[in-house]
Design a protein around this motif. Structure first.
Motif, PDB file in Angstrom:
ATOM      1  N   LYS A  92     -49.074  51.021 -40.068  1.00 18.32           N
ATOM      2  CA  LYS A  92     -49.279  51.566 -38.876  1.00 18.32           C
ATOM      3  C   LYS A  92     -49.932  50.867 -37.911  1.00 18.32           C
ATOM      4  O   LYS A  92     -49.548  50.850 -36.539  1.00 18.32           O
ATOM      5  N   TYR A  93     -50.750  49.317 -37.723  1.00 14.47           N
ATOM      6  CA  TYR A  93     -51.463  48.676 -37.087  1.00 14.47           C
ATOM      7  C   TYR A  93     -50.087  48.041 -36.256  1.00 14.47           C
ATOM      8  O   TYR A  93     -50.721  48.106 -35.192  1.00 14.47           O
ATOM      9  N   SER A  94     -48.936  47.246 -36.630  1.00 16.01           N
ATOM     10  CA  SER A  94     -48.388  46.603 -35.612  1.00 16.01           C
ATOM     11  C   SER A  94     -46.304  46.399 -36.458  1.00 16.01           C
ATOM     12  O   SER A  94     -46.527  46.146 -37.221  1.00 16.01           O
ATOM     13  N   THR A  95     -46.149  45.919 -35.633  1.00 13.72           N
ATOM     14  CA  THR A  95     -44.678  46.001 -36.322  1.00 13.72           C
ATOM     15  C   THR A  95     -44.242  44.504 -34.784  1.00 13.72           C
ATOM     16  O   THR A  95     -44.068  44.839 -33.570  1.00 13.72           O
ATOM     17  N   VAL A  96     -43.780  43.268 -35.752  1.00 11.13           N
ATOM     18  CA  VAL A  96     -43.818  42.025 -34.471  1.00 11.13           C
ATOM     19  C   VAL A  96     -42.397  41.879 -35.489  1.00 11.13           C
ATOM     20  O   VAL A  96     -41.555  41.600 -36.382  1.00 11.13           O
ATOM     21  N   GLY A  97     -41.267  40.865 -34.762  1.00 11.09           N
ATOM     22  CA  GLY A  97     -40.370  40.661 -35.099  1.00 11.09           C
ATOM     23  C   GLY A  97     -39.618  39.712 -33.522  1.00 11.09           C
ATOM     24  O   GLY A  97     -40.238  39.583 -32.853  1.00 11.09           O
ATOM     25  N   SER A  98     -37.895  39.438 -34.291  1.00  9.64           N
ATOM     26  CA  SER A  98     -37.015  38.857 -33.139  1.00  9.64           C
ATOM     27  C   SER A  98     -36.133  39.169 -33.421  1.00  9.64           C
ATOM     28  O   SER A  98     -35.415  39.377 -34.136  1.00  9.64           O
ATOM     29  N   LEU A  99     -34.856  39.839 -32.146  1.00 10.90           N
ATOM     30  CA  LEU A  99     -33.817  39.606 -31.825  1.00 10.90           C
ATOM     31  C   LEU A  99     -33.387  38.966 -31.524  1.00 10.90           C
ATOM     32  O   LEU A  99     -33.338  38.452 -31.188  1.00 10.90           O
TER      33      LEU A  99
ATOM     34  N   ALA B  79     -51.200  44.426 -45.171  1.00 13.05           N
ATOM     35  CA  ALA B  79     -51.670  45.698 -43.644  1.00 13.05           C
ATOM     36  C   ALA B  79     -51.383  46.507 -44.896  1.00 13.05           C
ATOM     37  O   ALA B  79     -52.384  47.666 -44.970  1.00 13.05           O
ATOM     38  N   GLN B  80     -50.616  47.132 -45.234  1.00  8.82           N
ATOM     39  CA  GLN B  80     -50.978  48.615 -46.264  1.00  8.82           C
ATOM     40  C   GLN B  80     -51.867  48.857 -46.714  1.00  8.82           C
ATOM     41  O   GLN B  80     -52.545  50.284 -46.639  1.00  8.82           O
ATOM     42  N   LEU B  81     -52.126  48.137 -47.728  1.00  2.63           N
ATOM     43  CA  LEU B  81     -52.969  47.975 -48.289  1.00  2.63           C
ATOM     44  C   LEU B  81     -54.601  48.273 -47.286  1.00  2.63           C
ATOM     45  O   LEU B  81     -55.731  49.458 -48.030  1.00  2.63           O
ATOM     46  N   HIS B  82     -55.178  47.648 -46.419  1.00  2.00           N
ATOM     47  CA  HIS B  82     -55.644  47.786 -45.601  1.00  2.00           C
ATOM     48  C   HIS B  82     -55.966  49.777 -45.071  1.00  2.00           C
ATOM     49  O   HIS B  82     -56.772  49.991 -45.097  1.00  2.00           O
ATOM     50  N   HIS B  83     -54.448  49.811 -44.696  1.00  2.00           N
ATOM     51  CA  HIS B  83     -54.392  51.591 -44.678  1.00  2.00           C
ATOM     52  C   HIS B  83     -54.614  52.387 -45.660  1.00  2.00           C
ATOM     53  O   HIS B  83     -55.353  53.023 -45.581  1.00  2.00           O
ATOM     54  N   VAL B  84     -54.280  51.824 -47.006  1.00  2.00           N
ATOM     55  CA  VAL B  84     -54.642  53.034 -48.087  1.00  2.00           C
ATOM     56  C   VAL B  84     -56.255  53.616 -48.407  1.00  2.00           C
ATOM     57  O   VAL B  84     -56.609  54.190 -48.733  1.00  2.00           O
ATOM     58  N   ALA B  85     -56.808  51.621 -48.458  1.00  2.00           N
ATOM     59  CA  ALA B  85     -58.227  51.766 -48.670  1.00  2.00           C
ATOM     60  C   ALA B  85     -58.794  53.469 -47.486  1.00  2.00           C
ATOM     61  O   ALA B  85     -59.675  53.527 -47.949  1.00  2.00           O
TER      62      ALA B  85
ATOM     63  N   LEU C 299     -52.909  40.679 -38.352  1.00  2.00           N
ATOM     64  CA  LEU C 299     -54.134  40.534 -40.093  1.00  2.00           C
ATOM     65  C   LEU C 299     -55.586  40.195 -39.831  1.00  2.00           C
ATOM     66  O   LEU C 299     -56.748  40.904 -40.043  1.00  2.00           O
ATOM     67  N   HIS C 300     -56.336  39.224 -39.249  1.00  2.00           N
ATOM     68  CA  HIS C 300     -57.742  38.638 -39.039  1.00  2.00           C
ATOM     69  C   HIS C 300     -58.351  40.274 -37.934  1.00  2.00           C
ATOM     70  O   HIS C 300     -59.577  40.131 -38.268  1.00  2.00           O
ATOM     71  N   LYS C 301     -57.837  40.615 -37.429  1.00  2.00           N
ATOM     72  CA  LYS C 301     -57.868  41.708 -36.689  1.00  2.00           C
ATOM     73  C   LYS C 301     -58.853  43.184 -37.639  1.00  2.00           C
ATOM     74  O   LYS C 301     -59.446  43.743 -37.148  1.00  2.00           O
ATOM     75  N   LEU C 302     -57.292  42.827 -38.549  1.00  2.00           N
ATOM     76  CA  LEU C 302     -57.936  43.989 -39.862  1.00  2.00           C
ATOM     77  C   LEU C 302     -58.847  43.552 -40.541  1.00  2.00           C
ATOM     78  O   LEU C 302     -59.697  44.190 -41.622  1.00  2.00           O
TER      79      LEU C 302
ATOM     80  N   ASN D  96     -47.805  34.178 -34.645  1.00  2.00           N
ATOM     81  CA  ASN D  96     -49.582  34.106 -34.707  1.00  2.00           C
ATOM     82  C   ASN D  96     -49.717  35.280 -33.573  1.00  2.00           C
ATOM     83  O   ASN D  96     -50.994  35.962 -34.339  1.00  2.00           O
ATOM     84  N   SER D  97     -49.077  36.301 -33.697  1.00  2.00           N
ATOM     85  CA  SER D  97     -49.286  37.605 -33.275  1.00  2.00           C
ATOM     86  C   SER D  97     -49.823  38.456 -34.787  1.00  2.00           C
ATOM     87  O   SER D  97     -50.235  39.044 -34.835  1.00  2.00           O
TER      88      SER D  97
END
Length: 430
Positions: A366-373, A183-189, A232-235, A226-227
């Motif tokens: 910058k696109y998404s942050t997902v996780g579990s607490l 994801a970071q490489l997509h942003h950097v490009a 990632l597919h969207k990018l 899944n999220s």
């Protein structure tokens, strides 16, 4: 005065020497020494951001000599290659400078108590060609090496007149490091267009994540997988699951079914293990990941004045599972060992370690942050994403800064980083 040597200045090691220096060191109850082969500490979960070039070690790193002077402990630059546990000494190899000349000679340091916090390295599982053709992200030096190669490739693609030409990046390993780097490489490009590369964009970048297992982020709940996969597919990032790599060649990765995944840059981020030299010492019990086995007080099972924390620590829980190699594990272990060292001085009993899983987060630039607490009162977990997940993710880094610098200076460091993010350049170009 007791002499405590901590080998390894990662998340656990640096937090431990900070705590010990504030207590035992300040009260002249112990001499604290930190040994590390690098001059600068960067929080390991951020190494993929160093590799992408979105953060700079000069603003986000901690210089060990300066930190040592501030907290009144001794820093020794060097690589430990041997432990003589009978004579309570460690051996540091000669340290060469950039020209190959000896900067520091070989040294022998004595200790009363030794703490090993030497982290982990990538596990290539014996896959042919990985060492010769792939970039790893185990250390700051390796992350900076990848960043230089990335800049060269971006410049090269930008100069090509053929607009259909693209930069191909293949990342083996669908864990947090692999997905976050993609994801970071997509942003950097896309950032590159504003930094002297007007013809570069994410459209000219082809990224593949190669995962041998049935899904990426296998250690996290399937809902998070899944999220993240959808983001990632969207990018436009290819996610190749159930794809095992048989070898790495100059042209790319060869899969077990003999397909070639072409790549200009190849990254190996599939699994970790404790450094190989631990096995060669032949003084510890280890598990399959080469981690040093410890008791409930995090002492080596064979040598009670050697403690082990962080990724190189093999702590088996009551359910048979191993404590995962995460920053939160290292933080908890450092806190326990610091408490026990103080208890020893006060002739109090040692406390036992119990891992508390507070959840996991994956930050996709910058696109998404997902996780579990994880809930504190039960074993249930709560799925989080978006702004809340990003806030918690940033809070984990903030907690590390406070542990290393204290609340006042830690707040100043974070404020400085925030200002730098606003007014400074978004992409490191050297």
């Amino acid at each position: 005065m007791q002499k405590i040597i901590v080998v390894g200045g990662g998340a656990g090691g640096l937090e431990l020497v900070t705590k010990l220096s504030k207590t035992l060191g300040k009260n002249k109850l112990a001499e604290i020494i930190l040994v590390d082969r690098s001059r600068t500490h960067v929080w390991k979960p951020l190494l993929h951001e160093v590799a992408a070039g979105v953060i700079d070690k000069n603003s986000d790193g901690v210089d060990y000599p300066i930190h040592a002077a501030r907290y009144h402990y001794d820093f020794q630059l060097g690589n430990m290659s041997h432990i003589d546990h009978e004579n309570k000494t460690i051996h540091l190899d000669p340290l060469p400078d950039d020209n190959g000349d000896v900067l520091l000679p070989e040294r022998t340091l004595t200790y009363d108590t030794l703490v090993l916090a030497i982290g982990s390295v990538s596990n290539d599982f014996g896959t042919p060609g990985v060492a010769e053709n792939c970039y790893l992200l185990d250390s700051l030096k390796q992350a900076e090496r990848f960043h230089k190669a990335l800049l060269n490739q971006l410049i090269k693609i930008n100069q090509l007149s053929d607009s259909d030409s693209s930069l191909k990046v293949a990342i083996v390993g669908g864990g947090a490091t692999g997905t976050e780097l993609a994801a970071q490489l997509h942003h950097v490009a896309n950032l590159a267009r504003s930094y002297g590369m007007p013809k570069m964009s994410a459209e000219r970048l082809q990224i593949s994540i190669i995962e041998a297992g049935p899904r990426i982020l296998p250690a996290l709940p399937e809902r998070i997988t899944n999220s993240a996969r959808a983001a990632l597919h969207k990018l436009g990032i290819k996610v190749l699951e159930n794809t095992r790599v048989a070898s790495a060649q100059k042209e790319g990765f060869i899969t077990s079914d003999t397909n070639l995944i072409e790549a200009d840059l190849m990254v190996w981020a599939a699994g970790v293990k404790a450094p190989d030299f631990i096995q060669k010492l032949n003084i510890f019990e280890t598990n399959r990941a080469q981690q040093i086995l410890v008791n409930k007080q995090l002492q080596s099972t064979l040598i009670d004045n050697i403690y082990v924390i962080g990724d190189c620590c093999g702590f088996q829980q009551e359910d048979g599972s191993w404590v995962p190699p995460r920053a939160q594990s290292a933080h908890q272990m450092a806190s326990l060992v610091a408490t026990n060292f103080i208890n020893i001085q006060k002739s109090k009993p040692l406390k036992s370690y119990q891992y508390k899983d507070y959840g996991s987060l994956v930050h996709l630039s910058k696109y998404s942050t997902v996780g579990s607490l994880m809930g504190s009162l039960s074993n249930s977990s709560m799925f989080v994403e978006g702004k809340l997940a990003r806030f918690v993710y940033i809070s984990l880094y903030n907690m590390h800064q406070f542990a290393v610098h204290g609340w006042f200076k830690g707040a100043l460091v974070l404020l400085s980083r925030k200002v730098s993010n606003i007014v400074g350049q978004k992409l490191k170009l050297h």
